[in-house]
Design a protein around this motif. Sequence first.
Motif, short mmCIF file in Angstrom:
data_model
loop_
_atom_site.label_atom_id
_atom_site.label_comp_id
_atom_site.label_asym_id
_atom_site.label_seq_id
_atom_site.Cartn_x
_atom_site.Cartn_y
_atom_site.Cartn_z
N LEU A 145 90.91 62.47 66.56
CA LEU A 145 89.76 63.26 67.30
C LEU A 145 90.24 64.25 68.36
O LEU A 145 91.36 64.06 68.75
CB LEU A 145 89.06 61.95 68.20
N ASN A 146 89.33 65.10 68.64
CA ASN A 146 89.54 66.00 69.65
C ASN A 146 89.64 65.25 71.01
O ASN A 146 88.68 64.26 71.16
CB ASN A 146 88.45 67.03 69.97
N SER A 147 90.62 65.25 71.98
CA SER A 147 90.63 64.50 73.14
C SER A 147 89.38 64.74 73.96
O SER A 147 89.24 64.00 75.01
CB SER A 147 92.02 64.88 73.78
N GLU A 148 88.65 65.71 73.95
CA GLU A 148 87.41 65.97 74.72
C GLU A 148 86.44 64.71 74.49
O GLU A 148 85.74 64.32 75.38
CB GLU A 148 86.85 67.19 74.25
N PHE A 149 86.57 63.94 73.27
CA PHE A 149 85.67 62.93 72.88
C PHE A 149 86.05 61.66 74.00
O PHE A 149 87.23 61.47 73.72
CB PHE A 149 85.48 62.81 71.41
N GLY A 150 85.43 61.01 74.46
CA GLY A 150 85.87 59.99 75.32
C GLY A 150 86.59 60.38 76.66
O GLY A 150 86.79 59.45 77.34
N TRP A 157 79.02 55.61 72.71
CA TRP A 157 78.54 56.59 71.61
C TRP A 157 77.96 56.11 70.49
O TRP A 157 78.18 55.00 70.23
CB TRP A 157 79.94 57.32 71.64
N GLU A 161 77.93 60.83 66.72
CA GLU A 161 78.89 61.33 67.83
C GLU A 161 80.23 61.24 67.69
O GLU A 161 81.12 62.09 67.74
CB GLU A 161 78.39 60.96 69.08
N PHE A 162 80.66 60.11 67.15
CA PHE A 162 82.01 59.96 66.72
C PHE A 162 82.62 60.61 65.41
O PHE A 162 83.63 61.38 65.58
CB PHE A 162 82.23 58.57 66.69
N SER A 165 83.31 64.29 66.20
CA SER A 165 84.61 64.68 66.87
C SER A 165 85.85 64.38 66.09
O SER A 165 86.81 64.78 66.36
CB SER A 165 84.56 63.61 68.22
N ARG A 210 93.47 62.58 70.02
CA ARG A 210 93.48 60.89 70.07
C ARG A 210 93.28 60.43 68.60
O ARG A 210 92.89 61.20 67.83
CB ARG A 210 91.85 60.46 70.76
N THR A 229 89.00 54.32 70.11
CA THR A 229 89.68 55.47 70.53
C THR A 229 90.90 55.17 71.08
O THR A 229 90.80 54.28 71.85
CB THR A 229 88.81 56.44 71.27
#
Length: 298
Positions: A145-150, A157, A161-162, A165, A210, A229
Amino acid sequence: MMFPSKRPAPDEADERCESMVPEPKRRATLENAVRSIMGFGGLSLNRIVLNLEPMLRSWVREEVEKAILSSFHPSSRSSLNQIEASRGRSLQLRFVNKLPSTIFTGSKVEAEDGNTIKIILVDAMTETMVSSGSLASIKIEIVVLNSEFGADERQDWTENEFNASVLRERQGKRPLVTGDVSITMVDGVGNVDNVIFTDNSSWIRSRKFRLGARIVQRISGESTIREATSEAFIVKDHRGELYKKHYPPFLHDEVWRLERIAKDGTFNKRLTSNNIFTVKDFLRLHVIDSSALRHVSE
């Protein structure tokens, strides 16, 4: 001679409904409809009203729906959508142990303490692990995952949405992670013991990844399961591993793995010339003859 029965006086509800209908365009449409029906001739007033009733009902229903929708603020509708989307997601996947802040490509991903990463299935309502039944042996998939998620620590979420990302490999590169990325849980526990990064994280804006875990296939008749995550971490090319310090250092590590001892530096060369090659050799001399160790370091 029969006269058409007199229509009852409208009550307050009728007045409210009628007040919503009389738009100029609809008045013209209504007038045209009345003229069309009257053109057949011989129709009683009751029959005319019955013919017009479906049209009137449709207009009133549309206006009532508009009034109801307009009473909700857009953010309220968004909240309702979130609640609807997260309904039935009390079952959740979770990472048990913490990942290190830095991971190197080409090496198996391990927890911060060096142990195997574990993922469990829990019931968030009771905070108990689901260790029996069909769900305790579901198959899960490890993704990046992109670390911006969460980053906002929001826990509600949606599945979409998950999935939005989840990162894919860069063009022309190998899959971002390789190894055993598909894991079958046993008694509600999944072991992530053979996952390897093939690329660093420097190419995305946050510079961090992540790990995520999601179910591979939804079980018919069951509620959806919220994805897991991990903490955010940096992935560096394995070349950096050559100069990495260990915390805590292992006894078999080369002595330069200790702080303030540069690989192939002056101090490192003096130590190796005195047969101090490993951390164990360093500690042994420190215990047996600390003054000799100080003499080497001068």
